[in-house]
Design a protein around this motif. Structure first.
Motif, PDB file in Angstrom:
ATOM      1  N   THR A  39      -1.503   7.031  -9.098  1.00  0.00           N
ATOM      2  CA  THR A  39      -0.599   5.873  -9.088  1.00  0.00           C
ATOM      3  C   THR A  39       0.852   6.310  -9.030  1.00  0.00           C
ATOM      4  N   PHE A  40       1.206   7.287  -9.857  1.00  0.00           N
ATOM      5  CA  PHE A  40       2.602   7.735  -9.872  1.00  0.00           C
ATOM      6  C   PHE A  40       2.929   8.610  -8.663  1.00  0.00           C
TER       7      PHE A  40
ATOM      8  N   GLU B  42       9.500   4.123 -16.566  1.00  0.00           N
ATOM      9  CA  GLU B  42       8.995   4.381 -17.917  1.00  0.00           C
ATOM     10  C   GLU B  42       8.138   3.220 -18.438  1.00  0.00           C
ATOM     11  N   ILE B  43       8.578   1.993 -18.161  1.00  0.00           N
ATOM     12  CA  ILE B  43       7.827   0.825 -18.638  1.00  0.00           C
ATOM     13  C   ILE B  43       6.497   0.708 -17.902  1.00  0.00           C
ATOM     14  N   VAL B  44       6.499   1.025 -16.617  1.00  0.00           N
ATOM     15  CA  VAL B  44       5.256   0.961 -15.843  1.00  0.00           C
ATOM     16  C   VAL B  44       4.255   1.992 -16.359  1.00  0.00           C
ATOM     17  N   LEU B  45       4.740   3.097 -16.893  1.00  0.00           N
ATOM     18  CA  LEU B  45       3.836   4.091 -17.474  1.00  0.00           C
ATOM     19  C   LEU B  45       3.020   3.474 -18.610  1.00  0.00           C
ATOM     20  N   ALA B  46       3.659   2.591 -19.385  1.00  0.00           N
ATOM     21  CA  ALA B  46       2.940   1.938 -20.481  1.00  0.00           C
ATOM     22  C   ALA B  46       1.843   1.022 -19.958  1.00  0.00           C
ATOM     23  N   ILE B  47       2.009   0.526 -18.719  1.00  0.00           N
ATOM     24  CA  ILE B  47       0.984  -0.319 -18.102  1.00  0.00           C
ATOM     25  C   ILE B  47      -0.119   0.544 -17.506  1.00  0.00           C
ATOM     26  N   VAL B  48       0.271   1.473 -16.632  1.00  0.00           N
ATOM     27  CA  VAL B  48      -0.710   2.344 -15.974  1.00  0.00           C
ATOM     28  C   VAL B  48      -1.449   3.199 -16.998  1.00  0.00           C
TER      29      VAL B  48
ATOM     30  N   ILE C 131     -13.047   2.488 -16.191  1.00  0.00           N
ATOM     31  CA  ILE C 131     -12.863   1.212 -15.494  1.00  0.00           C
ATOM     32  C   ILE C 131     -11.576   0.534 -15.966  1.00  0.00           C
ATOM     33  N   ILE C 132     -11.339   0.560 -17.273  1.00  0.00           N
ATOM     34  CA  ILE C 132     -10.107  -0.022 -17.823  1.00  0.00           C
ATOM     35  C   ILE C 132      -8.879   0.676 -17.236  1.00  0.00           C
ATOM     36  N   ALA C 133      -8.932   2.006 -17.163  1.00  0.00           N
ATOM     37  CA  ALA C 133      -7.805   2.768 -16.610  1.00  0.00           C
ATOM     38  C   ALA C 133      -7.558   2.405 -15.153  1.00  0.00           C
TER      39      ALA C 133
ATOM     40  N   ALA D 154      -4.205   0.620 -13.568  1.00  0.00           N
ATOM     41  CA  ALA D 154      -3.471   1.232 -12.458  1.00  0.00           C
ATOM     42  C   ALA D 154      -3.195   0.205 -11.364  1.00  0.00           C
ATOM     43  N   LEU D 155      -4.173  -0.669 -11.086  1.00  0.00           N
ATOM     44  CA  LEU D 155      -3.973  -1.717 -10.086  1.00  0.00           C
ATOM     45  C   LEU D 155      -2.865  -2.683 -10.515  1.00  0.00           C
ATOM     46  N   ILE D 156      -2.831  -3.001 -11.820  1.00  0.00           N
ATOM     47  CA  ILE D 156      -1.773  -3.862 -12.332  1.00  0.00           C
ATOM     48  C   ILE D 156      -0.417  -3.180 -12.176  1.00  0.00           C
ATOM     49  N   GLY D 157      -0.375  -1.884 -12.475  1.00  0.00           N
ATOM     50  CA  GLY D 157       0.863  -1.134 -12.311  1.00  0.00           C
ATOM     51  C   GLY D 157       1.336  -1.116 -10.858  1.00  0.00           C
ATOM     52  N   LEU D 158       0.408  -0.936  -9.938  1.00  0.00           N
ATOM     53  CA  LEU D 158       0.757  -0.910  -8.510  1.00  0.00           C
ATOM     54  C   LEU D 158       1.258  -2.277  -8.040  1.00  0.00           C
ATOM     55  N   SER D 159       0.792  -3.332  -8.685  1.00  0.00           N
ATOM     56  CA  SER D 159       1.223  -4.670  -8.277  1.00  0.00           C
ATOM     57  C   SER D 159       2.713  -4.890  -8.505  1.00  0.00           C
ATOM     58  N   THR D 160       3.323  -4.101  -9.368  1.00  0.00           N
ATOM     59  CA  THR D 160       4.753  -4.250  -9.637  1.00  0.00           C
ATOM     60  C   THR D 160       5.594  -3.861  -8.424  1.00  0.00           C
ATOM     61  N   LEU D 161       4.975  -3.197  -7.434  1.00  0.00           N
ATOM     62  CA  LEU D 161       5.707  -2.834  -6.239  1.00  0.00           C
ATOM     63  C   LEU D 161       6.096  -4.066  -5.414  1.00  0.00           C
TER      64      LEU D 161
END
Length: 361
Positions: free
Chosen positions: A212-213, A288-294, A345-347, A351-358
């Motif tokens: 993701t990163f 940094e905040i997205v790291l807490a999501i991913v 699966i949770i991870a 990661a998909l939620i984190g990618l949605s921030t794009l």
């Protein structure tokens, strides 16, 4: 190193391929994977001979682990780190300061973890490096790295905190950015460390987060893509995608030997280094905040331990049957593979939620 050959692309057209971050990211992934596959068995044999009884198993952990995991060698992070370093040095840009900053954190955190594992093995105890001394060292290392990041980037954005889902909303933290960024890196390192308690549990979420990163780094370091997606452009950070690719390759190679039943444990050598690497990348690319999501799974593991300790000290009662939380589910009757795969699966979902921030801005 191979990136330097791109300078001779006019003479040898084939060398032009080394200009492309995408090509070098894929090459770094394959290099690290092959390296760990080839040298992994020899490393495991060497560690097994030197460690004898293997990693000491926590007596306050699940009783089933005392028998099933006894004798398994630790320090498997050495396999990941060597594959990661070889691939990065071969395919990464050695003139990029972000690369060296992330490598600095990764290697130093890995050495702290290695010393911790060494003390555990030699003392035949689950207790290693003193907590306060270890945290102090980690904060010093992370602080130096964050200061370097703040000097590499353009002011005032290099010391600012960006928020996901918003195009232009940033807060300039000024000098406070150094302790804030250090907290992110140290927190990430120790959160991954707490997650590493079951065979294969930590390495797959780490690879998912790295992938993701890697995408974030590539897009944020590209002026065209960052402008199209309306995300903040940070010149030079695209090269960190190569490091993320190297980590994924080394992680896949390690998973071959760490899959249940594990032939080797990652140990603090790997978990601290990998968490520190993810934390430093997130600070460099201003996510940094997205790291807490991913990395929400790692956050959940760390919070479960904090809640358990605070609750027991204040009330004498435990919130969970056992902490970190993956042991809680074991105590509820989940089999180890069930816990591991469901956490994977949770991870992946996080990661998909984190990618949605794009795009959701």
């Amino acid at each position: 190193m191979f990136e330097l050959l791109a300078n001779y692309g006019d003479t040898v057209p084939l060398f032009n391929v080394f200009r492309y971050i995408t090509f070098r990211t894929g090459a770094a992934m394959m290099t690290a994977l092959i390296f760990v596959f080839l040298f992994g068995p020899a490393i495991i044999r060497s560690l097994r001979v030197r460690q004898g009884r293997g990693q000491p198993i926590r007596e306050d952990g699940p009783q089933s682990h005392l028998i099933a995991k006894q004798g398994t060698p630790t320090m498997g992070g050495l396999m990941i780190m060597t594959g990661f370093l070889v691939a990065t040095l071969l395919w990464g840009s050695l003139t990029n300061p972000y690369v060296w900053t992330v490598l600095f954190v990764t290697v130093c955190f890995g050495l702290i973890g290695l010393y911790d594992d060494y003390l555990k093995v030699t003392r035949s105890s689950a207790s290693g490096f003193g907590g306060r001394q270890r945290l102090a060292l980690e904060f010093i290392i992370a602080g130096l790295a964050v200061y370097a990041v703040s000097r590499i980037g353009a002011q005032p954005f290099s010391t600012s905190l960006a928020f996901p889902f918003f195009k232009d909303f940033v807060i300039n933290l000024g000098w406070f950015f150094v302790p804030f960024g250090a907290f992110i890196i140290v927190g990430a390192g120790n959160a991954v460390n707490l997650t590493d308690g079951l065979d294969g549990l930590a390495i797959v979420p780490v690879m998912i987060a790295a992938g993701t990163f890697g995408v974030f780094s590539y897009l944020i370091g590209n002026a065209v893509f960052s402008d199209y997606l309306q995300i903040h452009f940070v010149p030079g950070t695209g090269e960190l995608a190569v490091l993320c690719g190297a980590l994924i390759g080394a992680g896949l190679g390690f998973l071959w030997f760490n899959a249940p039943p594990a032939s080797i444990f990652m140990g603090d050598t790997g978990s601290l280094a990998l968490g520190g690497m993810l934390g430093s990348v997130s600070v460099a690319i201003k996510h940094e905040i997205v790291l807490a999501i991913v990395g929400g799974l790692f956050v959940l593991e760390a919070v479960s331990v904090i809640v358990q300790v605070v609750s027991f000290k204040l009330t004498g009662r435990r919130v969970f049957r056992m902490a970190p939380i993956h042991h809680h589910f074991e105590q509820l009757g989940w089999k180890e593979p069930q816990v591991v795969v469901r956490f994977w699966i949770i991870a992946f979902v996080l990661a998909l939620i984190g990618l949605s921030t794009l795009k959701l801005r």
